[in-house]
Design a protein around this motif. Sequence first.
Motif, PDB file in Angstrom:
ATOM      1  N   UNK A 155       2.108   9.049   4.732  1.00 52.39           N
ATOM      2  CA  UNK A 155       1.573   8.342   5.905  1.00 52.39           C
ATOM      3  C   UNK A 155       1.013   6.970   5.546  1.00 52.39           C
ATOM      4  N   UNK A 156       1.135   6.549   4.304  1.00 54.29           N
ATOM      5  CA  UNK A 156       0.548   5.284   3.879  1.00 54.29           C
ATOM      6  C   UNK A 156       1.441   4.112   4.272  1.00 54.29           C
ATOM      7  N   UNK A 157       0.808   2.999   4.608  1.00 51.66           N
ATOM      8  CA  UNK A 157       1.535   1.755   4.783  1.00 51.66           C
ATOM      9  C   UNK A 157       1.583   1.020   3.455  1.00 51.66           C
ATOM     10  N   UNK A 158       2.603   0.197   3.240  1.00 56.10           N
ATOM     11  CA  UNK A 158       2.720  -0.472   1.946  1.00 56.10           C
ATOM     12  C   UNK A 158       3.607  -1.707   2.052  1.00 56.10           C
ATOM     13  N   UNK A 159       3.394  -2.602   1.107  1.00 54.49           N
ATOM     14  CA  UNK A 159       4.199  -3.814   0.980  1.00 54.49           C
ATOM     15  C   UNK A 159       4.192  -4.220  -0.486  1.00 54.49           C
ATOM     16  N   UNK A 160       5.257  -4.866  -0.948  1.00 53.72           N
ATOM     17  CA  UNK A 160       5.318  -5.230  -2.362  1.00 53.72           C
ATOM     18  C   UNK A 160       6.002  -6.577  -2.546  1.00 53.72           C
ATOM     19  N   UNK A 161       5.736  -7.168  -3.703  1.00 52.98           N
ATOM     20  CA  UNK A 161       6.436  -8.365  -4.167  1.00 52.98           C
ATOM     21  C   UNK A 161       7.188  -7.966  -5.415  1.00 52.98           C
ATOM     22  N   UNK A 162       8.500  -8.179  -5.428  1.00 49.94           N
ATOM     23  CA  UNK A 162       9.311  -7.722  -6.548  1.00 49.94           C
ATOM     24  C   UNK A 162       8.985  -8.495  -7.815  1.00 49.94           C
TER      25      UNK A 162
END
Length: 474
Positions: A155-162
């Motif tokens: 249920x977690x939201x997430x974002x990343x930078x490669x």
Amino acid sequence: MGKDGTSGAQGNAVRDVPEVAACGNARGAGAGARQGTVSHLEGEGTQKEQRQENQATWALAVESGAVLCDEEEDIMAILQAQNEEIAAKKKLAKQKEKARRSRPKNQNKGVEGDGKLSMLKSLKNKYNLNMLGLLETKKEVITKYEVARLWGSSTAGWEFVESAGMAGGLLLIWDEGVFQVDQRYKGERWLCVEGVLTKTNFRCAFCLVYGAHGREAKREVWEELSYVAGLCQIPFCFLGDFNEILQVEDRKGATSLMASSEEFKEWVRDMQLIDLPLTDRKYTWFRGRSCSRIDRVMVNVEWTEVFPDIRIKGVPRGLSDHCPVIMELTRVTGPPRPFRSLDAWFTHEGFLRMVKDEWRSLGEAQFPCKLRALAIQLRQWHKDNFRDMDKRLVRFEEELTKLDNSVSDGVYDGTTEARRKALVSFCSKWYIRKEMHWKQMSRSKHAANMDRNTRYFHNIALARRRNNRIDALI
């Protein structure tokens, strides 16, 4: 049978492994020999085809008159050399790919290497984190499965930078029940999410930062962060590894600030950011004998107005060379504050007269007793004369507005101008008192001259109060 049977099964499995490996190697050897023969024949066929193609190209060139006949040997040699160079490059690329595929997975030093995944899961559960920012993930792609495995739920939201190969990479994970994100911004060395804290309905932005190493690269990062903060125009929180210090005491053995540190310090001032104090440790990064405080959390004025007791603490660094920094928004109550004399009191016409009268009225009592009694009277006098300075200013400004409206309607007599001057004088006096009060409370070293930015001084004072609080004695 329980424990003995289990141990016996494991022992048999271990003993059977060499036999299986040996059979596999034997079969692999035969397959390798056949593959080598096929590859050799394919190589000879390829070279023969290339020679035939070169000859056909040469015949076409001679027929069209593009070359002379005595150039044949030179051109054929050039074509052959080019073919050999291409073949060598292909062979080298295959060898590199084979080495990459055979590399053990435990060489990865990013998020999932050397037990770090278990450490992060333990950290998240121990401190009941609602948001987790990771630097140097060293992963070009991060999947939903990997995030769920780290966070413990899907249920977690997430974002990343490669990452760029095996360097860099950022990951930000948050509890969607606590923080609802509606905007996301990315840079090469920063990651920003904008949304609402659902419990307080507070709209804000978090920006995870991984500072650059070179001076020019750092300038570019600071400019990008200034731009994204101006783009959002909401309370902002910068957190992460800034790869820079703000004062000499932030680096062991340092005697002066480098030019890049001075530029970073100037950027923090221009952005009017408050560097939250780290009270439980001096440094956050360790390598050999070197140690520095380069990991920090900085917020702007609007943030501290909503969360006046915001604070950060460091936790043991475990497998990393950086100490994790945890930000807490819980409200903490402290002991009664000591009595202090305020400079703004001396701008009041009746202050000194009141002090003299009260002191004389106490008679021949002992000096400490008279001081305690006077302090009680001063607290009450402060409440009667200096409480709600903002409301006093609003009331005076409303009176000025009413007066201006009356003049606009044609109502003007001999007392109008005198009333206006009196109201302007009162407003000026209370603005000065308010500014003196918060400047004294903040003890700001950056404000040589007074200005109307009392809001900034107010939040500096709150930051000092958080820094001076004693949470525990060991």
